[in-house]
Design an enzyme around this catalytic site. Structure first.
Site, PDB file in Angstrom:
ATOM      1  N   HIS A   7     -12.589  -0.487  -7.686  1.00 26.26           N
ATOM      2  CA  HIS A   7     -13.796   0.336  -7.877  1.00 26.26           C
ATOM      3  C   HIS A   7     -13.538   1.820  -7.580  1.00 26.26           C
ATOM      4  O   HIS A   7     -14.372   2.661  -7.898  1.00 26.26           O
ATOM      5  CB  HIS A   7     -14.966  -0.198  -7.051  1.00 26.26           C
ATOM      6  CG  HIS A   7     -14.832  -0.037  -5.573  1.00 26.26           C
ATOM      7  ND1 HIS A   7     -15.871  -0.278  -4.700  1.00 26.26           N
ATOM      8  CD2 HIS A   7     -13.781   0.336  -4.780  1.00 26.26           C
ATOM      9  CE1 HIS A   7     -15.486  -0.048  -3.458  1.00 26.26           C
ATOM     10  NE2 HIS A   7     -14.228   0.322  -3.482  1.00 26.26           N
ATOM     11  N   ASP A  65       0.861  -1.185   0.000  1.00 30.68           N
ATOM     12  CA  ASP A  65       0.000   0.000   0.000  1.00 30.68           C
ATOM     13  C   ASP A  65       0.898   1.237   0.000  1.00 30.68           C
ATOM     14  O   ASP A  65       2.129   1.116  -0.047  1.00 30.68           O
ATOM     15  CB  ASP A  65      -0.939  -0.004   1.213  1.00 30.68           C
ATOM     16  CG  ASP A  65      -2.268   0.698   0.914  1.00 30.68           C
ATOM     17  OD1 ASP A  65      -2.243   1.808   0.344  1.00 30.68           O
ATOM     18  OD2 ASP A  65      -3.325   0.144   1.265  1.00 30.68           O
TER      19      ASP A  65
END
Length: 397
Positions: A303, A265
């Site tokens: 998304h 991340d």
């Protein structure tokens, strides 16, 4: 019969057969009933009554439903209040129902206001009223309020606190402008930065995002492990792209100990991620480089981005995995796959969330996922539904 046989006088022992035959001859065949306009008119009027009744019922229902939109925010606000006060936690710690007096003392609340709050929550079955003695009522947990316990197994408390936070609520006031124009996202217009830059500049908000995603992971990952464990067959390593605080990857590595995990991340995210045996925290940019592994794993990440951005990071994943046996595992919503699914309304809500909170993010249909994966160079993919909002998509080079 009086009209057809005005002089009929029934006497004991008189046979009715001749009269019945005569009566039958006076009644036209069924198909000739249309010649009787009065009866036809009556039939039409009955149809009108049914239609009118249906319209009136719909209008009455609309009169009830509209109040859900007038005061729709109240449920979220009251549940947020309950989480902040720690009502579910207090009852959980008590080990059973608590009276209003016990609750107000434990929480330091004004009793009358707390009563009004609990009356509302009990009405919506968030908590349950139970008699404790002949003269007192207690408040008990329900399956719904157990999800409000801060550190419960299925807790959604952090997710609710995130979505009801000022930074996340403010963009909704700009949704109509977003629909009309193609400029900055409502989040950026309301907060001065996009959602990721805002999180980097506000550590508390960043932590809340990670905790909210961990809430979902505790629901979705068990559904994956139970519903399609074969997805992880033969994998020796797995990189969780956008893995946050590592909750999802930790659960997967526990379930499949042979897998070596890489929690990947942004640097400021992994800098505060907990350490876990078998998992390496790696900071970086998924649009530039993805660490090598047997498979790349995305959960509720793609998304957030438009098609071009998804294609870009998926190409980086394709470079990071073995071309002969590697794959990308995507855990995300698939719209319109099963419209009868009880969770379809959540997917549609999420699509609105993407419009309000991201620059170009969206939930995708199967056709839209197919386009993204094909453009990224993947030759085939399959979709596996699970008992969650998301589905599992396996894509192969």
């Amino acid at each position: 019969m009086k009209a057809a046989f005005p002089y009929l006088n029934l006497q004991r022992g008189v046979s009715l057969s001749p009269y019945i035959r005569s009566f039958n001859q006076t009644i036209p065949p069924y198909q000739d009933l249309a010649r009787f306009p009065r009866k036809e008119k009556r039939s039409i009027q009955m149809g009108d009554v049914k239609v009118k009744g249906s319209v009136e019922a719909e209008d009455a229902q609309a009169g009830e439903d509209i109040w859900n939109y007038v005061f729709g925010y109240v449920k979220m606000a009251v549940v947020k209040c309950a989480i902040e006060l720690g009502i579910a936690d207090a009852i959980q710690n008590q080990g059973g129902p608590m009276t209003l007096s016990e609750l107000s003392t434990a929480l330091g609340c004004e009793p009358w206001r707390l009563y009004r709050l609990m009356r509302f929550l009990a009405h919506y079955k968030v908590f349950r009223e139970e008699p404790i003695s002949q003269d007192s009522i207690g408040y008990a947990l329900t399956p719904l309020s157990r999800r409000l316990v801060r550190h419960g197994e299925k807790s959604m408390a952090a997710f609710i606190l995130l979505e009801s936070s000022p930074a996340m609520l403010a963009p909704w006031h700009g949704l109509s402008a977003r629909v009309l124009e193609s400029g900055n996202s409502p989040f950026e217009a309301a907060n001065g930065k996009d959602v990721w830059s805002y999180a980097e500049a506000n550590p508390d908000h960043s932590k809340l995002i990670d905790e909210a995603m961990a809430c979902d992971a505790r629901v979705a990952v068990p559904a994956i492990i139970e519903g399609c464990p074969e997805v992880f067959d033969g994998l020796g390593s797995l990189v969780d792209v956008g893995g946050g605080n590592g909750t999802a990857l930790t659960m997967l590595v526990k379930a499949f100990p042979r897998i070596r995990g890489i929690n990947f991340d942004l640097p400021h995210v992994v800098a505060v991620a907990p350490k876990f045996d078998g998992i390496e925290n790696v900071g970086g940019d998924m649009f530039e480089l993805v660490p090598k592994a047997d498979a790349a794993f995305f959960m509720w990440v793609l998304h957030d981005w438009d098609d071009e951005e998804c294609i870009k990071t998926l190409k980086k994943c394709k470079e990071a995995i073995p071309q002969d046996k590697g794959k990308v595992i995507i855990v995300d919503a698939v719209l319109e796959e099963n419209r009868d699914d009880k969770l379809e309304f959540v997917r549609l809500m999420l699509d609105m969330v993407m419009m309000a909170h991201t620059n170009k993010g969206k939930e995708r249909t199967l056709k839209e996922w197919s386009y993204v994966l094909e453009e990224a160079g993947f030759t085939r993919f399959n979709v596996k539904p699970i008992n969650a909002v998301q589905s599992v998509i396996e894509a192969y080079p």
